[in-house]
Design an enzyme around this catalytic site. Structure first.
Site, PDB file in Angstrom:
ATOM      1  CG  HIS A  97      -1.804  -1.210   1.298  1.00  0.00           C
ATOM      2  ND1 HIS A  97      -2.399  -1.630   2.453  1.00  0.00           N
ATOM      3  CD2 HIS A  97      -2.189  -2.092   0.334  1.00  0.00           C
ATOM      4  CE1 HIS A  97      -3.117  -2.724   2.214  1.00  0.00           C
ATOM      5  NE2 HIS A  97      -3.000  -3.026   0.939  1.00  0.00           N
TER       6      HIS A  97
HETATM    7  C1  LIG Z   1       0.067  -8.417  -4.269  1.00  0.00           C
HETATM    8  C2  LIG Z   1      -0.830  -7.247  -3.931  1.00  0.00           C
HETATM    9  C3  LIG Z   1      -1.983  -7.468  -3.186  1.00  0.00           C
HETATM   10  C4  LIG Z   1      -2.818  -6.395  -2.881  1.00  0.00           C
HETATM   11  N1  LIG Z   1      -3.996  -6.648  -2.237  1.00  0.00           N
HETATM   12  C5  LIG Z   1      -4.879  -5.641  -2.084  1.00  0.00           C
HETATM   13  C6  LIG Z   1      -6.181  -5.899  -1.570  1.00  0.00           C
HETATM   14  O1  LIG Z   1      -6.547  -7.038  -1.268  1.00  0.00           O
HETATM   15  N2  LIG Z   1      -7.031  -4.852  -1.440  1.00  0.00           N
HETATM   16  C7  LIG Z   1      -6.675  -3.592  -1.765  1.00  0.00           C
HETATM   17  O2  LIG Z   1      -7.480  -2.678  -1.596  1.00  0.00           O
HETATM   18  N3  LIG Z   1      -5.450  -3.322  -2.239  1.00  0.00           N
HETATM   19  C8  LIG Z   1      -4.565  -4.316  -2.434  1.00  0.00           C
HETATM   20  N4  LIG Z   1      -3.352  -4.048  -2.993  1.00  0.00           N
HETATM   21  C9  LIG Z   1      -3.011  -2.657  -3.323  1.00  0.00           C
HETATM   22  C10 LIG Z   1      -3.868  -2.055  -4.436  1.00  0.00           C
HETATM   23  O3  LIG Z   1      -4.244  -3.010  -5.382  1.00  0.00           O
HETATM   24  C11 LIG Z   1      -3.115  -0.898  -5.086  1.00  0.00           C
HETATM   25  O4  LIG Z   1      -2.727   0.024  -4.108  1.00  0.00           O
HETATM   26  C12 LIG Z   1      -3.969  -0.153  -6.111  1.00  0.00           C
HETATM   27  O5  LIG Z   1      -4.434  -1.045  -7.089  1.00  0.00           O
HETATM   28  C13 LIG Z   1      -3.160   0.970  -6.738  1.00  0.00           C
HETATM   29  O6  LIG Z   1      -3.949   1.674  -7.663  1.00  0.00           O
HETATM   30  P1  LIG Z   1      -3.303   2.790  -8.585  1.00  0.00           P
HETATM   31  O7  LIG Z   1      -4.363   3.212  -9.523  1.00  0.00           O
HETATM   32  O8  LIG Z   1      -2.652   3.821  -7.744  1.00  0.00           O
HETATM   33  O9  LIG Z   1      -2.109   2.085  -9.357  1.00  0.00           O
HETATM   34  P2  LIG Z   1      -2.095   0.754 -10.223  1.00  0.00           P
HETATM   35  O10 LIG Z   1      -3.345  -0.006 -10.101  1.00  0.00           O
HETATM   36  O11 LIG Z   1      -0.823   0.059  -9.881  1.00  0.00           O
HETATM   37  O12 LIG Z   1      -2.055   1.289 -11.715  1.00  0.00           O
HETATM   38  C14 LIG Z   1      -0.945   1.844 -12.333  1.00  0.00           C
HETATM   39  C15 LIG Z   1      -0.940   1.395 -13.776  1.00  0.00           C
HETATM   40  O13 LIG Z   1      -0.056   2.207 -14.522  1.00  0.00           O
HETATM   41  C16 LIG Z   1       0.704   1.399 -15.383  1.00  0.00           C
HETATM   42  N5  LIG Z   1       1.925   2.130 -15.664  1.00  0.00           N
HETATM   43  C17 LIG Z   1       2.900   2.445 -14.784  1.00  0.00           C
HETATM   44  N6  LIG Z   1       3.855   3.148 -15.402  1.00  0.00           N
HETATM   45  C18 LIG Z   1       3.479   3.289 -16.678  1.00  0.00           C
HETATM   46  C19 LIG Z   1       4.067   3.921 -17.792  1.00  0.00           C
HETATM   47  N7  LIG Z   1       5.232   4.548 -17.697  1.00  0.00           N
HETATM   48  N8  LIG Z   1       3.417   3.868 -18.975  1.00  0.00           N
HETATM   49  C20 LIG Z   1       2.226   3.225 -19.080  1.00  0.00           C
HETATM   50  N9  LIG Z   1       1.631   2.618 -18.039  1.00  0.00           N
HETATM   51  C21 LIG Z   1       2.254   2.649 -16.865  1.00  0.00           C
HETATM   52  C22 LIG Z   1       0.891   0.129 -14.589  1.00  0.00           C
HETATM   53  O14 LIG Z   1       1.263  -0.948 -15.406  1.00  0.00           O
HETATM   54  C23 LIG Z   1      -0.456  -0.034 -13.945  1.00  0.00           C
HETATM   55  O15 LIG Z   1      -1.347  -0.730 -14.769  1.00  0.00           O
HETATM   56  C24 LIG Z   1      -2.482  -5.093  -3.299  1.00  0.00           C
HETATM   57  C25 LIG Z   1      -1.319  -4.886  -4.027  1.00  0.00           C
HETATM   58  C26 LIG Z   1      -0.497  -5.943  -4.359  1.00  0.00           C
HETATM   59  C27 LIG Z   1       0.731  -5.691  -5.177  1.00  0.00           C
END
Ligand SMILES: Cc1cc2nc3c(=O)[nH]c(=O)nc-3n(C[C@H](O)[C@H](O)[C@H](O)COP(=O)(O)OP(=O)(O)OC[C@H]3O[C@@H](n4cnc5c(N)ncnc54)[C@H](O)[C@@H]3O)c2cc1C
Ligand SMILES: *[C@@H]1O[C@H](CO)[C@@H](O)[C@H](O)[C@H]1NC(C)=O
Ligand SMILES: *[C@@H]1O[C@H](CO)[C@@H](O)[C@H](O)[C@H]1NC(C)=O
Ligand SMILES: *[C@@H]1O[C@H](CO)[C@@H](O)[C@H](O)[C@H]1NC(C)=O
Length: 664
Positions: free
Chosen positions: A598
């Site tokens: 997180h």
């Molecule tokens: C193993 C694991 C288990 C988890 N379990 C839970 C859970 O049970 N419940 C919960 O609430 N949270 C959980 N989390 C955390 C939660 O899923 C994340 O905090 C959340 O999904 C993050 O959302 P975001 O939109 O900030 O980023 P992300 O969902 O990570 O999205 C970022 C996206 O941007 C893309 N990207 C990055 N850089 C670039 C670039 N330069 N060019 C193009 N694309 C790019 C990535 O590939 C990704 O698809 C877990 C995380 C992990 C790793």
């Protein structure tokens, strides 16, 4: 023959959608296609990522699945996950990306998927959504396989920089920080736990000058996305049934889940809906799934919108720079790389970074927005001096407790789960052990007796499970978190094949604060990540108090009726401490210092008076026009939540802010 499964429906649905876009139409006369250039420098992933492309993890459950006709795909194909990979072709009639769009969203993760869907609603604006990863595979839909994907190319395999005295029991004493890399982002590989954070968390954020982010404000956006089917809270005013993101009870429940809740009750905890404003207590987990199938942000928000002519989704497209006019300090577009080619595409209105807590700040720094001294040391021209990456909080956990029972088959032993019967049960009805979040079932928010907070403000989250590190013989979960063999073999291997489980504890409000820095100007190099875990002694003592609380729970009749006992095998590196002493537990949590992934605050939101802020309360990057960050990197404080639902909420709220700015 009416037992056509929801899973089969889903597969048919995906292939139908994919088929729809096979035909190629002509280019529309008023559209101009962007022209790629040949990439000359920094063109591809470094070796550590490439090695994973050809790796198919071994799992007995997958092996059994492959024996069924439902999953009969080509096992010798190097991309073991290619079967039914979700396709994102451009809408009919388009042959490539155009030269310009109204909005460019970088990253199709938890937040980016919602943003792109909302901004392209109603056809008033054109949106380009760029994603480094590919569509999710069929296998990621199966909840119990969640831990498997940490070993595959569906994640960015980040490693935290080495920090002495933490993560001592991990391979090379380094913590692993995987992040999802797929259309759907981390919601494609996470554990699907749906949590919003306590009322107090958001009200504190708003009180610091972040207008529009109080609990009442954010609740509206949580509910906007939500489509809840929760047995216990059918008519709750805190849940909605009209959104796209299904939130459901986990179909599978072990007897241990009830023991966890009963034990919590005996220690004075209330049964609550932890996603209501009165969330301090114990509960079954609410999960982002639909009839046993993972509900990623992509499935919820992008699937049904693939035909929109004004939404172009490009997987396998890695953004390497935000284009900024230094004279006017205005973001004008992005540069991205795909298959050895470089594109530069213009954003007529805004660029929105939703690349997650590591890549959003990374991209800002590569584009000249960040701490002046650091950027200059790499020869990067500074566009805006901002504290990008200087704040980083994370939720660490201790996953090392193991309890044994005098029962058989109360826990999820992989050897029992991997049966044809369970696979068929799952494919037909979406339930059974394959629908379990790899054993995770229940939550409890507690306030340890060393907390200095007033009122119902938890400092520890307990997570009840029906599995331990040994339940899969160390092949998936332990390997996924990179637990070292010397530790696994000594402590957990003796538990293989017998009923054992763990209760996890998560430190909700760490006082230790980390940061991140640029490693090089190669956009494919992972930045340097510093967790700074357990550098504040209060964090250590809160974790120890949490462990003692769990041990009290285990001593109650609901667990004792199964003869539950703590597995008292000392960690080999902690032998100098008496088992169970404070010194011992500190050594243990410094050995298995497990992140629950997180990471937040690297593009911290704050009012102009906050010297650590990168974006304002409307998510606009300070000093730059037409550039926002909308993902979990903006969350300014620690919150009592797993961060997927907060990410989706930020996407929803961000979309509304953008629409308001442009009168959409
Ligand atoms: C193993 C694991 C288990 C988890 N379990 C839970 C859970 O049970 N419940 C919960 O609430 N949270 C959980 N989390 C955390 C939660 O899923 C994340 O905090 C959340 O999904 C993050 O959302 P975001 O939109 O900030 O980023 P992300 O969902 O990570 O999205 C970022 C996206 O941007 C893309 N990207 C990055 N850089 C670039 C670039 N330069 N060019 C193009 N694309 C790019 C990535 O590939 C990704 O698809 C877990 C995380 C992990 C790793
Ligand atoms: C399976 O995949 C391999 C490798 O990609 C290929 O050579 C082979 O022809 C495929 N077999 C079938 C039946 O499609
Ligand atoms: C907290 O509880 C533990 C038992 O779980 C006890 O040993 C300890 O003394 C208590 N600490 C305080 C400050 O009350
Ligand atoms: C397990 O232990 C409990 C408590 O000691 C006992 O009541 C029960 O009979 C035991 N069950 C078995 C199968 O040994």
């Amino acid at each position: 023959m009416r037992a056509v499964s929801s899973f089969l429906h889903y597969l048919l649905f995906i292939s139908a959608v994919a088929m729809n876009f096979v035909g190629t139409g002509g280019r529309r006369p008023h559209d101009h296609y962007a022209k790629p250039q040949v990439c000359k420098q920094f063109c591809s992933e470094n070796k550590i990522v490439q090695k994973r492309e050809n790796y198919t993890p071994k799992s007995r459950i997958v092996d059994v699945m492959l024996q069924t006709p439902m999953f009969a795909f080509n096992r010798s194909d190097s991309d073991g996950f290619s079967a039914f990979r979700d396709q994102y072709d451009l809408p009919k009639g388009f042959k490539g990306p155009l030269t310009e769009y109204d909005f460019i969203v970088v990253g199709a993760g938890s937040a980016g998927s919602v943003l792109a869907a909302r901004l392209s609603e109603g056809g008033k604006a054109s949106v380009l959504l760029l994603e480094a990863g590919l569509g999710e595979s069929m296998l990621t839909s199966v909840p119990t396989l969640a831990p498997l994907f940490q070993m595959t190319s569906s994640v960015w395999p980040y490693l935290m920089e080495h920090q002495p005295n933490v993560c001592m029991g991990m391979e090379n004493e380094r913590c692993f920080w995987p992040r999802g890399r797929a259309v759907g982002g981390t919601s494609v590989v996470n554990y699907m736990i749906y949590t919003r954070g306590m009322k107090e968390d958001w009200d504190r954020i708003a009180a610091k000058g972040n207008y529009g982010w109080s609990y009442e404000d954010v609740l509206k956006y949580y509910m906007k996305s939500e489509r809840a089917h929760l047995r216990e809270f059918k008519n709750s005013p805190w849940h909605s049934k009209d959104g796209e993101l299904t939130v459901e009870d986990i179909p599978f429940r072990s007897k241990l889940s009830k023991a966890f809740l009963d034990a919590g009750k005996l220690l004075g905890n209330r049964r609550v809906d932890y996603n209501s404003p009165d969330g301090f207590g114990f509960s079954y987990i609410q999960a982002t799934m639909s009839r046993g199938i993972r509900m990623s942000s992509a499935k919820a928000f992008l699937h049904n919108n693939k035909k929109r002519k004004n939404l172009h989704i490009l997987p396998n497209s890695r953004v390497t720079k935000i284009l900024i006019d230094p004279a006017t300090k205005t973001a004008t577009g992005v540069q991205f790389r795909t298959n050895g080619q470089i594109y530069e595409i213009r954003a007529k209105k805004e660029v929105i970074l939703s690349a997650g807590p590591i890549e959003s700040p990374h991209l800002l720094m590569l584009s000249g927005i960040g701490p002046r001294k650091d950027l200059e040391s790499f020869g990067i021209e500074v566009v805006q001096d901002l504290p990008v990456g200087e704040t980083l909080y994370d939720h660490i956990s201790y996953t090392g407790l193991a309890f044994v029972m005098n029962t058989t088959r109360l826990t999820l032993l992989e050897s029992n789960v991997a049966s044809l019967g369970n696979v068929l049960q799952y494919t037909q009805f979406g339930d059974g052990p394959l629908s379990s979040l790899a054993g995770v079932e229940t939550l409890g928010y507690i306030k340890t007796n060393i907390s200095e907070e007033i009122g119902d403000f938890p400092d520890i989250e307990l997570i009840g499970t029906c599995a331990s590190l040994a339940s899969d013989d160390g092949k998936v979960v332990a390997k996924g978190v990179r637990l070292a063999d010397w530790l696994y073999n000594d402590v957990y291997k003796p538990l293989e094949g017998i009923d054992s489980f763990t209760i996890l504890l998560m430190l909700l409000h760490p006082k230790s604060k980390g940061y991140m820095k640029l490693r090089s100007i190669n956009p494919f190099d992972q930045p340097k990540l510093y967790g700074n875990y357990l550098t504040h002694q209060k964090d250590v003592s809160t974790m120890i108090a949490g462990i003692r609380y769990i041990l009290q729970m285990i001593d109650t009749p609901p667990f004792q009726k199964f003869g539950t006992k703590l597995h008292k095998k000392k960690f080999p590196n902690c032998k100098m401490f008496e088992f169970g002493s404070d010194g011992y537990w500190e050594c243990a949590i410094r050995t298995i210092t497990a992140t629950l992934h997180h990471q937040i605050s690297t593009c911290k939101m704050g009012p102009p008076s906050d010297p650590s802020a990168v974006v304002d309360p409307e998510l606009r990057v300070y000093g730059i026009r037409n550039l926002r960050v909308a993902d979990t990197s903006i969350i300014p404080n620690t919150i009592a939540a797993h961060t997927n639902a907060p990410g989706i909420m930020i996407g929803e709220k961000g979309a509304d802010m953008v629409k308001q700015t442009w009168g959409l």
